[in-house]
Design a protein around this motif. Sequence first.
Motif, PDB file in Angstrom:
ATOM      1  N   GLN A 111       0.819  -1.214   0.000  1.00  0.00           N
ATOM      2  CA  GLN A 111       0.000   0.000   0.000  1.00  0.00           C
ATOM      3  C   GLN A 111       0.853   1.265   0.000  1.00  0.00           C
ATOM      4  OE1 GLN A 111      -3.595   0.028   2.606  1.00  0.00           O
ATOM      5  NE2 GLN A 111      -2.735  -1.890   3.379  1.00  0.00           N
ATOM      6  N   ILE A 112       1.886   1.267   0.816  1.00  0.00           N
ATOM      7  CA  ILE A 112       2.697   2.484   0.923  1.00  0.00           C
ATOM      8  C   ILE A 112       3.659   2.632  -0.256  1.00  0.00           C
ATOM      9  CG2 ILE A 112       4.553   1.562   2.384  1.00  0.00           C
ATOM     10  CD1 ILE A 112       4.356   4.201   3.984  1.00  0.00           C
ATOM     11  N   ILE A 113       4.251   1.522  -0.703  1.00  0.00           N
ATOM     12  CA  ILE A 113       5.204   1.581  -1.818  1.00  0.00           C
ATOM     13  C   ILE A 113       4.511   2.071  -3.092  1.00  0.00           C
ATOM     14  CG2 ILE A 113       6.768   0.239  -3.286  1.00  0.00           C
ATOM     15  CD1 ILE A 113       7.804   0.614  -0.407  1.00  0.00           C
ATOM     16  N   GLU A 114       3.270   1.669  -3.280  1.00  0.00           N
ATOM     17  CA  GLU A 114       2.524   2.088  -4.471  1.00  0.00           C
ATOM     18  C   GLU A 114       2.360   3.603  -4.562  1.00  0.00           C
ATOM     19  OE1 GLU A 114      -1.171  -0.021  -4.285  1.00  0.00           O
ATOM     20  OE2 GLU A 114      -0.345  -1.827  -5.239  1.00  0.00           O
ATOM     21  N   GLN A 115       2.417   4.283  -3.435  1.00  0.00           N
ATOM     22  CA  GLN A 115       2.230   5.737  -3.430  1.00  0.00           C
ATOM     23  C   GLN A 115       3.535   6.512  -3.626  1.00  0.00           C
ATOM     24  OE1 GLN A 115      -0.737   7.608  -1.457  1.00  0.00           O
ATOM     25  NE2 GLN A 115      -1.710   5.810  -0.588  1.00  0.00           N
ATOM     26  N   LEU A 116       4.647   5.800  -3.622  1.00  0.00           N
ATOM     27  CA  LEU A 116       5.945   6.462  -3.740  1.00  0.00           C
ATOM     28  C   LEU A 116       6.409   6.444  -5.196  1.00  0.00           C
ATOM     29  CD1 LEU A 116       7.621   5.027  -0.503  1.00  0.00           C
ATOM     30  CD2 LEU A 116       6.293   7.135  -0.777  1.00  0.00           C
ATOM     31  N   ASN A 117       5.685   7.150  -6.036  1.00  0.00           N
ATOM     32  CA  ASN A 117       5.907   7.104  -7.482  1.00  0.00           C
ATOM     33  C   ASN A 117       7.137   7.858  -7.963  1.00  0.00           C
ATOM     34  OD1 ASN A 117       3.539   5.589  -7.881  1.00  0.00           O
ATOM     35  ND2 ASN A 117       2.299   7.438  -7.782  1.00  0.00           N
ATOM     36  N   LYS A 118       7.710   8.700  -7.126  1.00  0.00           N
ATOM     37  CA  LYS A 118       8.849   9.510  -7.569  1.00  0.00           C
ATOM     38  C   LYS A 118      10.192   8.957  -7.098  1.00  0.00           C
ATOM     39  CE  LYS A 118       6.233  13.710  -8.304  1.00  0.00           C
ATOM     40  NZ  LYS A 118       6.151  15.171  -8.108  1.00  0.00           N
ATOM     41  N   VAL A 119      10.163   7.809  -6.464  1.00  0.00           N
ATOM     42  CA  VAL A 119      11.403   7.203  -5.964  1.00  0.00           C
ATOM     43  C   VAL A 119      12.287   6.760  -7.131  1.00  0.00           C
ATOM     44  CG1 VAL A 119      12.353   5.183  -4.776  1.00  0.00           C
ATOM     45  CG2 VAL A 119      10.492   6.488  -3.729  1.00  0.00           C
ATOM     46  N   GLU A 120      13.529   7.211  -7.119  1.00  0.00           N
ATOM     47  CA  GLU A 120      14.505   6.851  -8.152  1.00  0.00           C
ATOM     48  C   GLU A 120      15.569   5.881  -7.630  1.00  0.00           C
ATOM     49  OE1 GLU A 120      16.185  10.320 -10.046  1.00  0.00           O
ATOM     50  OE2 GLU A 120      14.371  11.465  -9.621  1.00  0.00           O
ATOM     51  N   LEU A 121      15.709   5.828  -6.318  1.00  0.00           N
ATOM     52  CA  LEU A 121      16.751   5.007  -5.708  1.00  0.00           C
ATOM     53  C   LEU A 121      16.191   4.313  -4.472  1.00  0.00           C
ATOM     54  CD1 LEU A 121      19.749   4.129  -5.382  1.00  0.00           C
ATOM     55  CD2 LEU A 121      20.121   6.265  -4.121  1.00  0.00           C
ATOM     56  N   THR A 122      16.315   2.978  -4.441  1.00  0.00           N
ATOM     57  CA  THR A 122      15.853   2.198  -3.293  1.00  0.00           C
ATOM     58  C   THR A 122      17.034   1.469  -2.672  1.00  0.00           C
ATOM     59  OG1 THR A 122      13.648   1.865  -4.248  1.00  0.00           O
ATOM     60  CG2 THR A 122      14.339   0.311  -2.539  1.00  0.00           C
ATOM     61  N   LEU A 123      17.210   1.640  -1.380  1.00  0.00           N
ATOM     62  CA  LEU A 123      18.267   0.965  -0.640  1.00  0.00           C
ATOM     63  C   LEU A 123      17.653  -0.167   0.178  1.00  0.00           C
ATOM     64  CD1 LEU A 123      20.191   4.094   0.720  1.00  0.00           C
ATOM     65  CD2 LEU A 123      20.400   2.972  -1.510  1.00  0.00           C
ATOM     66  N   LEU A 124      18.142  -1.372  -0.033  1.00  0.00           N
ATOM     67  CA  LEU A 124      17.683  -2.542   0.719  1.00  0.00           C
ATOM     68  C   LEU A 124      18.761  -2.880   1.736  1.00  0.00           C
ATOM     69  CD1 LEU A 124      16.253  -4.716  -2.190  1.00  0.00           C
ATOM     70  CD2 LEU A 124      15.005  -3.171  -0.654  1.00  0.00           C
ATOM     71  N   ILE A 125      18.499  -2.553   2.987  1.00  0.00           N
ATOM     72  CA  ILE A 125      19.520  -2.647   4.014  1.00  0.00           C
ATOM     73  C   ILE A 125      19.327  -3.897   4.866  1.00  0.00           C
ATOM     74  CG2 ILE A 125      20.540  -1.487   6.005  1.00  0.00           C
ATOM     75  CD1 ILE A 125      19.708   1.149   4.696  1.00  0.00           C
ATOM     76  N   GLY A 126      20.274  -4.818   4.736  1.00  0.00           N
ATOM     77  CA  GLY A 126      20.246  -6.033   5.524  1.00  0.00           C
ATOM     78  C   GLY A 126      19.528  -7.183   4.842  1.00  0.00           C
ATOM     79  N   GLN A 127      19.708  -8.354   5.396  1.00  0.00           N
ATOM     80  CA  GLN A 127      19.207  -9.576   4.771  1.00  0.00           C
ATOM     81  C   GLN A 127      17.690  -9.655   4.721  1.00  0.00           C
ATOM     82  OE1 GLN A 127      20.386 -13.040   7.002  1.00  0.00           O
ATOM     83  NE2 GLN A 127      19.848 -12.146   8.971  1.00  0.00           N
ATOM     84  N   TYR A 128      17.001  -9.107   5.718  1.00  0.00           N
ATOM     85  CA  TYR A 128      15.537  -9.216   5.726  1.00  0.00           C
ATOM     86  C   TYR A 128      14.921  -8.425   4.583  1.00  0.00           C
ATOM     87  CZ  TYR A 128      16.250 -11.206  10.358  1.00  0.00           C
ATOM     88  OH  TYR A 128      16.660 -11.997  11.405  1.00  0.00           O
TER      89      TYR A 128
END
Length: 198
Positions: free
Chosen positions: A115-132
């Motif tokens: 639900q929240i990710i769908e609203q973040l339409n202007k994100v150009e860079l996503t950082l995935l921090i850690g194994q989870y």
Amino acid sequence: MIIGDRSESLKQLLARINACRLCEKQLEPRPVVQASVQSKMLIIGQAPGIKVHKSGVPWDDASGKRLRQWLGLEPETFYNSELVAIVPSAFCYPGKGKQGDLPPPKLCFDTWHQQIIEQLNKVELTLLIGQYAQALYLPTDSKTTLSENVLGYQHYAAQGIWPLPHPSPRNRHWFAKHPWFEQDLVPKLQNQVKQVLA
């Protein structure tokens, strides 16, 4: 603490997240999330630690200080929701386990993330921090290690995704064993962050 923005639908969603009590049997819930429809960068970590649970401020601990150093960001930029969204794998402190904090409850991810990710339409860079976070969002098999994900960052960077180790002081052995991360990858990450947030 929920740091929100001007979008009414996102404001409503953040209000519902703030009122969430799905995990109240473990600990008094205190969802910690930061987001705006204007956010250009998205940080997905694991779950808030006890210090963040008490302060209500995302990454308000030693891990957060190191993360901001990696990104080359001052707190005023890091905590500007119109630039940076912070959406952990679970929004509340999950409690203490035998070897540190418990894993983020999947229930939180399943209930709120899409639900929240769908609203973040202007994100150009996503950082995935850690194994989870990487297990939730990277299309890899279960045998792929965090080190392999981070070392293969260029493959994911083309999609606007950077897998990173967790900056926790508990990971000092990982950093000692992989000096290339802070020597070679971090400067490239800082350049990417600067371009995206310019």
